[in-house]
Design a protein around this motif. Structure first.
Motif, PDB file in Angstrom:
ATOM      1  N   UNK A   1       0.714  -1.267   0.170  1.00  0.00           N
ATOM      2  CA  UNK A   1      -0.106   0.031  -0.049  1.00  0.00           C
ATOM      3  C   UNK A   1       0.790   1.273  -0.168  1.00  0.00           C
ATOM      4  N   UNK A   2       1.985   0.928  -0.234  1.00  0.00           N
ATOM      5  CA  UNK A   2       3.020   2.178  -0.379  1.00  0.00           C
ATOM      6  C   UNK A   2       3.782   2.229  -1.868  1.00  0.00           C
ATOM      7  N   UNK A   3       4.844   2.100  -1.796  1.00  0.00           N
ATOM      8  CA  UNK A   3       5.722   2.589  -3.349  1.00  0.00           C
ATOM      9  C   UNK A   3       5.021   1.588  -4.444  1.00  0.00           C
ATOM     10  N   UNK A   4       4.599   0.184  -3.984  1.00  0.00           N
ATOM     11  CA  UNK A   4       4.137  -0.596  -5.210  1.00  0.00           C
ATOM     12  C   UNK A   4       2.627  -0.897  -5.127  1.00  0.00           C
ATOM     13  N   UNK A   5       2.006   0.329  -4.717  1.00  0.00           N
ATOM     14  CA  UNK A   5       0.543   0.192  -4.527  1.00  0.00           C
ATOM     15  C   UNK A   5      -0.279  -0.041  -5.968  1.00  0.00           C
ATOM     16  N   UNK A   6       0.316   0.341  -7.185  1.00  0.00           N
ATOM     17  CA  UNK A   6      -0.247   0.192  -8.343  1.00  0.00           C
ATOM     18  C   UNK A   6      -0.166  -1.270  -8.663  1.00  0.00           C
ATOM     19  N   UNK A   7       0.982  -1.808  -8.314  1.00  0.00           N
ATOM     20  CA  UNK A   7       1.642  -3.258  -8.823  1.00  0.00           C
ATOM     21  C   UNK A   7       0.451  -4.240  -8.103  1.00  0.00           C
ATOM     22  N   UNK A   8       0.174  -3.783  -6.726  1.00  0.00           N
ATOM     23  CA  UNK A   8      -0.594  -4.655  -5.983  1.00  0.00           C
ATOM     24  C   UNK A   8      -2.103  -4.439  -6.445  1.00  0.00           C
ATOM     25  N   UNK A   9      -2.554  -3.359  -7.008  1.00  0.00           N
ATOM     26  CA  UNK A   9      -3.826  -3.424  -7.624  1.00  0.00           C
ATOM     27  C   UNK A   9      -4.143  -4.156  -8.652  1.00  0.00           C
ATOM     28  N   UNK A  10      -3.086  -4.023  -9.528  1.00  0.00           N
ATOM     29  CA  UNK A  10      -3.181  -5.000 -10.791  1.00  0.00           C
ATOM     30  C   UNK A  10      -3.052  -6.511 -10.243  1.00  0.00           C
ATOM     31  N   UNK A  11      -2.316  -6.736  -9.289  1.00  0.00           N
ATOM     32  CA  UNK A  11      -2.408  -8.221  -8.980  1.00  0.00           C
ATOM     33  C   UNK A  11      -3.845  -8.757  -8.281  1.00  0.00           C
ATOM     34  N   UNK A  12      -4.206  -7.828  -7.517  1.00  0.00           N
ATOM     35  CA  UNK A  12      -5.695  -8.038  -6.906  1.00  0.00           C
ATOM     36  C   UNK A  12      -6.777  -8.247  -8.103  1.00  0.00           C
ATOM     37  N   UNK A  13      -6.804  -7.279  -9.114  1.00  0.00           N
ATOM     38  CA  UNK A  13      -7.739  -7.270 -10.273  1.00  0.00           C
ATOM     39  C   UNK A  13      -7.471  -8.521 -11.012  1.00  0.00           C
ATOM     40  N   UNK A  14      -6.239  -8.888 -11.351  1.00  0.00           N
ATOM     41  CA  UNK A  14      -5.940 -10.323 -12.163  1.00  0.00           C
ATOM     42  C   UNK A  14      -6.623 -11.272 -11.445  1.00  0.00           C
ATOM     43  N   UNK A  15      -6.581 -11.579 -10.228  1.00  0.00           N
ATOM     44  CA  UNK A  15      -7.150 -12.722  -9.321  1.00  0.00           C
ATOM     45  C   UNK A  15      -8.469 -12.511  -9.316  1.00  0.00           C
ATOM     46  N   UNK A  16      -9.246 -11.611  -9.416  1.00  0.00           N
ATOM     47  CA  UNK A  16     -10.476 -11.288  -9.557  1.00  0.00           C
ATOM     48  C   UNK A  16     -11.213 -11.970 -10.910  1.00  0.00           C
ATOM     49  N   UNK A  17     -10.097 -11.525 -11.993  1.00  0.00           N
ATOM     50  CA  UNK A  17     -10.600 -11.733 -13.411  1.00  0.00           C
ATOM     51  C   UNK A  17     -10.543 -13.369 -13.449  1.00  0.00           C
ATOM     52  N   UNK A  18      -9.259 -13.846 -13.137  1.00  0.00           N
ATOM     53  CA  UNK A  18      -8.879 -15.333 -13.120  1.00  0.00           C
ATOM     54  C   UNK A  18     -10.027 -16.294 -12.749  1.00  0.00           C
ATOM     55  N   UNK A  19     -10.561 -15.690 -11.509  1.00  0.00           N
ATOM     56  CA  UNK A  19     -11.579 -16.380 -10.770  1.00  0.00           C
ATOM     57  C   UNK A  19     -13.010 -16.254 -11.163  1.00  0.00           C
ATOM     58  N   UNK A  20     -12.910 -15.130 -11.718  1.00  0.00           N
ATOM     59  CA  UNK A  20     -14.382 -14.411 -12.223  1.00  0.00           C
ATOM     60  C   UNK A  20     -15.336 -14.425 -11.134  1.00  0.00           C
ATOM     61  N   UNK A  21     -14.764 -13.579 -10.042  1.00  0.00           N
ATOM     62  CA  UNK A  21     -15.378 -13.385  -8.857  1.00  0.00           C
ATOM     63  C   UNK A  21     -15.423 -11.773  -8.437  1.00  0.00           C
ATOM     64  N   UNK A  22     -16.106 -11.410  -7.476  1.00  0.00           N
ATOM     65  CA  UNK A  22     -15.923  -9.898  -6.959  1.00  0.00           C
ATOM     66  C   UNK A  22     -14.965  -9.627  -6.080  1.00  0.00           C
ATOM     67  N   UNK A  23     -14.181  -8.939  -6.219  1.00  0.00           N
ATOM     68  CA  UNK A  23     -13.247  -8.435  -5.322  1.00  0.00           C
ATOM     69  C   UNK A  23     -13.348  -7.072  -4.515  1.00  0.00           C
ATOM     70  N   UNK A  24     -12.875  -7.225  -3.227  1.00  0.00           N
ATOM     71  CA  UNK A  24     -12.840  -6.082  -2.476  1.00  0.00           C
ATOM     72  C   UNK A  24     -11.425  -5.823  -2.022  1.00  0.00           C
ATOM     73  N   UNK A  25     -11.098  -4.554  -2.375  1.00  0.00           N
ATOM     74  CA  UNK A  25      -9.861  -3.969  -1.858  1.00  0.00           C
ATOM     75  C   UNK A  25     -10.068  -3.464  -0.242  1.00  0.00           C
ATOM     76  N   UNK A  26      -9.345  -4.066   0.611  1.00  0.00           N
ATOM     77  CA  UNK A  26      -9.522  -3.562   1.914  1.00  0.00           C
ATOM     78  C   UNK A  26      -8.925  -2.437   2.165  1.00  0.00           C
ATOM     79  N   UNK A  27      -9.515  -1.740   3.272  1.00  0.00           N
ATOM     80  CA  UNK A  27      -8.829  -0.353   3.832  1.00  0.00           C
ATOM     81  C   UNK A  27      -7.938   0.309   2.740  1.00  0.00           C
ATOM     82  N   UNK A  28      -8.295   0.789   1.677  1.00  0.00           N
ATOM     83  CA  UNK A  28      -7.524   1.265   0.718  1.00  0.00           C
ATOM     84  C   UNK A  28      -6.773   2.542   1.253  1.00  0.00           C
TER      85      UNK A  28
END
Length: 490
Positions: A225-252
């Protein structure tokens, strides 16, 4: 045409209704029978077993805490005064990869899993056993729970400092399947924390395969949630796409001074992604976070306030800087000596906090840790702080929007059907408050003070909190996922 009942178990008279949909407020009475809302409107000619006068007050859906670590508290502190006192009627548990089940009595839990741990004899070996215990001994609030990926790693892997192998992934997958069958609403991860740092994206996807058929949720405390926050968001969204499920980003959040202002980048990226897949987010209304005591310099950049320390309980409520000076050691060494425990970290910028709070789709979650005598004040103050400070005083958004962010929006995103809005037929989870005086009293110096301006809290039709006093009612229910019904669609 359905005829309005003339007699109710409970009748809330003369209030101003904010129904949790963002619709304009309106004056109405609310009638409750058998734990559900039976009528909304002019009920002046009706009678009831119990009547509450809400003249000059807001009548709203009970608040839903989208991000809690109340997994054990709902059993060991079942009155849940820190939640019910601020109008919370439902908690989402099992966040950040940490859940109360499945566990074994013979295992030593690493931090942060041990923050919510019960004595070994009180552990639950299956998710079903955990939910059955909640049904047998209800708390004051409703509970919807997820299974935690870090918990699964701890129970299946002998060495957490590496990716899981195929056999371990299969074992974790089976445990996710058991949790889904028991009624878990999804799976959470906490790849920021040591037990899951070495988990690969592919590991998480494979462990989460049982979520797909059920459209269950993937909820994450992201890897960074610091320097690599954009990479972390990308990873999160990819997991949601691969599983075809809703994603929640906690305490953004975006943390550390070098990242102040980066919410101007993260929020447009989240908004654009929402056009293509099901993404939600929550946040808490403070510039400080709270988690396990850590020694990495990024976490020690700003002020650190010790909330709880097992080896040095006398240090609770003190600044790490002062402790380090007293001991004559560096800040990171003082932190190491205080482990295990929890601390409050001042790492965020107020402008980012306000920007994320004001983002249309942001839900409200406390992320409070219900241990020790000096917790983060968000445990007791999150929801009245949004109502009083950010909505009324700062004017960040109208009260109708504030209520929606804490009720209807959260119920929609987490698939809590029949809750989150005041509607005939819905569960009677209701909070009555004074819009002019509601505020958080808890602060960093006195963090366990109940909120002001919360008149009454009703859970499934039972008055549970009134005029600053718990009624003793423990009318909470276990909320389970409805198979194949996604929380929302785009």
């Amino acid at each position: 045409m359905t005829q309005t009942p003339s007699h109710f178990d409970l009748l809330i008279r003369n209030g101003t209704v904010i129904d949790g949909t963002k619709a304009p407020r309106f004056d109405a009475d609310v009638g409750i029978t058998d734990g559900r809302i039976a009528a909304i409107g002019d009920l002046s000619q009706c009678t009831a077993v119990q009547t509450l006068d809400a003249t000059g007050r807001i009548v709203a859906p009970g608040f839903i805490d989208s991000h809690t670590h109340d997994d054990q508290a709902v059993l060991s502190q079942a009155a849940m005064p820190f939640k019910i006192s601020q109008g919370v009627t439902t908690v989402i548990a099992g966040n950040c990869g940490i859940s109360a089940a499945p566990l074994r009595a013979d295992m030593d839990l690493p931090m942060p899993l041990s923050l919510i741990d019960s004595p070994p004899e009180g552990r639950f070996t299956t998710f079903a056993a955990y939910l059955d215990a909640l049904r047998a001994t209800p708390s004051s609030v409703n509970v919807a729970a997820m299974v935690g990926h870090s918990t699964l790693r701890a129970v299946t892997m002998s060495d957490l400092d590496r990716p899981a192998n195929d056999q371990e992934i299969a074992a974790m997958q089976a445990l996710v399947e058991e949790a889904m069958q028991a009624g878990a609403i999804g799976m959470s991860t906490g790849t920021f924390y040591p037990p899951a740092v070495k988990a690969t994206t592919e590991e998480i996807i494979e462990v989460g395969r049982p979520l797909s058929a059920r459209k269950a949720l993937y909820v994450t405390h992201m890897r960074d949630e610091a320097d690599k926050v954009m990479d972390a968001l990308e990873e999160t969204f990819r997991i949601g796409r691969e599983l075809d499920i809703p994603v929640v980003v906690s305490h953004h959040k975006v943390q550390n001074t070098s990242n102040f202002g980066r919410s101007k980048t993260t929020l447009p990226f989240i908004r654009e992604t929402m056009k293509h897949q099901c993404v939600s987010l929550d946040c808490y209304p403070y510039t400080a976070g709270s988690t396990m005591i850590r020694t990495d310099r990024g976490m020690l950049e700003g002020r650190v306030l010790i909330a709880d320390s097992q080896p040095h309980p006398e240090c609770a409520g003190r600044d790490l800087d002062d402790i380090a000076k007293e001991w004559g050691v560096a800040k990171d060494e003082a932190a190491r000596r205080l482990q295990p425990g929890s601390a409050i970290y001042f790492l965020m910028d107020e402008n980012d906090v306000q920007r994320i709070l004001a983002f249309d789709e942001t839900m409200i979650g406390s992320d409070g840790i219900p241990v020790g005598e000096s917790p983060h004040p968000r445990l007791w103050g999150t929801f009245p702080r949004v109502l009083g400070h950010y909505s009324r005083d700062v004017g960040l958004f109208p009260l109708e929007t504030a209520v929606w962010k804490m009720s209807g929006l959260t119920a929609r995103n987490f698939g809590l059907h029949g809750r989150g809005t005041l509607k005939v037929g819905h569960h009677a989870d209701i909070v009555v408050f004074d819009a002019a005086t509601v505020r958080d009293a808890a602060n960093y110096r006195t963090p366990t003070l109940p909120a002001e301006g919360i008149d009454c809290v009703i859970v499934n039709g039972a008055v549970s909190w009134r005029h600053g006093t718990h009624s003793g009612a423990r009318n909470g229910q276990v909320i389970v996922r409805r198979d194949g019904v996604p929380p929302r669609t785009h």
